[in-house]
Write an enzyme that holds these catalytic residues in place. Structure first.
Site, PDB file in Angstrom:
ATOM      1  N   GLU A  42      75.113  79.466  33.418  1.00 53.46           N
ATOM      2  CA  GLU A  42      73.760  79.458  33.977  1.00 53.46           C
ATOM      3  C   GLU A  42      73.673  78.413  35.083  1.00 53.46           C
ATOM      4  O   GLU A  42      74.685  77.944  35.583  1.00 53.46           O
ATOM      5  CB  GLU A  42      72.749  79.149  32.869  1.00 53.46           C
ATOM      6  CG  GLU A  42      73.041  77.834  32.143  1.00 53.46           C
ATOM      7  CD  GLU A  42      71.955  77.430  31.160  1.00 53.46           C
ATOM      8  OE1 GLU A  42      70.817  77.201  31.619  1.00 53.46           O
ATOM      9  OE2 GLU A  42      72.252  77.337  29.942  1.00 53.46           O
ATOM     10  N   ASP A  79      69.492  77.768  18.451  1.00 54.22           N
ATOM     11  CA  ASP A  79      70.655  77.116  19.028  1.00 54.22           C
ATOM     12  C   ASP A  79      70.342  75.638  19.167  1.00 54.22           C
ATOM     13  O   ASP A  79      69.211  75.251  19.457  1.00 54.22           O
ATOM     14  CB  ASP A  79      71.050  77.738  20.368  1.00 54.22           C
ATOM     15  CG  ASP A  79      69.944  77.680  21.411  1.00 54.22           C
ATOM     16  OD1 ASP A  79      69.844  76.634  22.098  1.00 54.22           O
ATOM     17  OD2 ASP A  79      69.186  78.649  21.557  1.00 54.22           O
ATOM     18  N   ASP A 128      78.145  79.806  27.774  1.00 52.45           N
ATOM     19  CA  ASP A 128      76.851  79.503  28.396  1.00 52.45           C
ATOM     20  C   ASP A 128      77.092  79.339  29.895  1.00 52.45           C
ATOM     21  O   ASP A 128      77.595  78.314  30.346  1.00 52.45           O
ATOM     22  CB  ASP A 128      76.289  78.223  27.780  1.00 52.45           C
ATOM     23  CG  ASP A 128      74.960  77.786  28.395  1.00 52.45           C
ATOM     24  OD1 ASP A 128      74.445  78.495  29.280  1.00 52.45           O
ATOM     25  OD2 ASP A 128      74.463  76.719  28.000  1.00 52.45           O
TER      26      ASP A 128
END
Length: 277
Positions: A167, A76, A165
């Protein structure tokens, strides 16, 4: 009469002990400030990327043994990598990639075209990811922004579903100031909107410790959304509630080549199957 002129101002003189006490008091005040208030600790908006908080919160352990035919290597990347030498990655055995497209509703990766199209052109199966900032705008607003700026999907056998994503917040409080139920609602809002726009269930990228802390280990997404687990160690470890297995595993942020490195939990034909939906 004599004119009295003011003399030079007297300087305050502190004893060494007084100087030390003043310094300690200033330090104590600084330590009481929340992280977001310490400007030097807060990165620039838009610079967040997959796994930014993993080392800080979960640590960096060993790497898995290589050569497992049942797993497929991937990377990534974000603007931190700039223009990527995709042919080098392809020749090293990397067969799939995720590229950061957006963050919040305020940032687009300036290298997105080179990274997203470049990976495709060398033969990789690739997808886009969105760095969530649940404290700035709604899940629906960010899903729409993501789809409108590179996060879409097409059934061409080379495009993976978009990834959320979600987090640690690099700009402030870990859970973006949301309660556990509020965070679950925000994530659901994003996922529902993304599916309505693309017809696909988005991948969820997260770390188990964050998921426990910020969603209360909510188990309701495991049946529909593939899990991309972040754990920099020799195994994926414990998974968040609701998932019996992981689809992808980000195992290091310091791979032998550019970008963070990942393993897909299956051979290349399974990566193709996820792309095709």
């Amino acid at each position: 009469m004599p004119v009295h002129r003011p003399g030079p101002a007297r300087r305050s003189r502190l004893s060494p002990a007084g100087v030390l006490l003043a310094a300690l008091s200033a330090l104590a005040l600084l330590l009481t400030l929340p992280t977001a208030a310490r400007a030097d600790d807060v990165p620039e908006r838009g610079t967040a990327r997959l796994g930014q908080g993993v080392i800080e919160h979960d640590g960096q352990g060993g790497r898995p043994a290589g050569g497992d035919a049942t797993q497929t290597e991937g990377v990534d990347v974000s603007s931190h990598q700039g223009n990527v030498a995709w042919s080098t990655l392809w020749n090293s055995g990397v067969k799939w990639a995720y590229v950061k497209a957006t963050e919040g509703t305020y940032y687009k990766n300036p290298y997105f075209a080179q990274q997203y199209n470049g990976s495709y052109n060398v033969g990789m199966i690739r997808g886009a990811y969105h760095f969530a900032t649940p404290d700035t705008t709604s899940g629906a607003a960010q899903a729409n922004y993501f789809v409108d700026n590179g996060g879409g999907w097409s059934r061409d056998g080379k495009t993976l579903p978009g990834a959320l994503d979600i987090e640690w917040n690099p700009y402030g409080a870990a859970c973006f100031g949301k309660s556990q139920s509020g965070m679950v609602s925000w994530i659901r809002d994003f996922l529902n909107t993304y599916k309505a726009r693309t017809g696909r269930d988005a991948v969820i990228y997260t770390a188990t410790s964050w998921w426990k802390q910020c969603t209360g280990n909510y188990s309701g997404f495991g049946a529909s959304n593939p899990l991309w687990i972040a754990r920099y160690n020799t195994s994926p470890g414990e998974l968040p509630a609701g998932w019996g297995f992981h689809t992808m595993w980000q195992y290091t942020s310091s791979g032998p080549t550019v970008g963070d490195h990942n393993k897909f939990n299956g051979a290349l034909d399974r990566v193709v199957a996820l792309a095709n939906g």
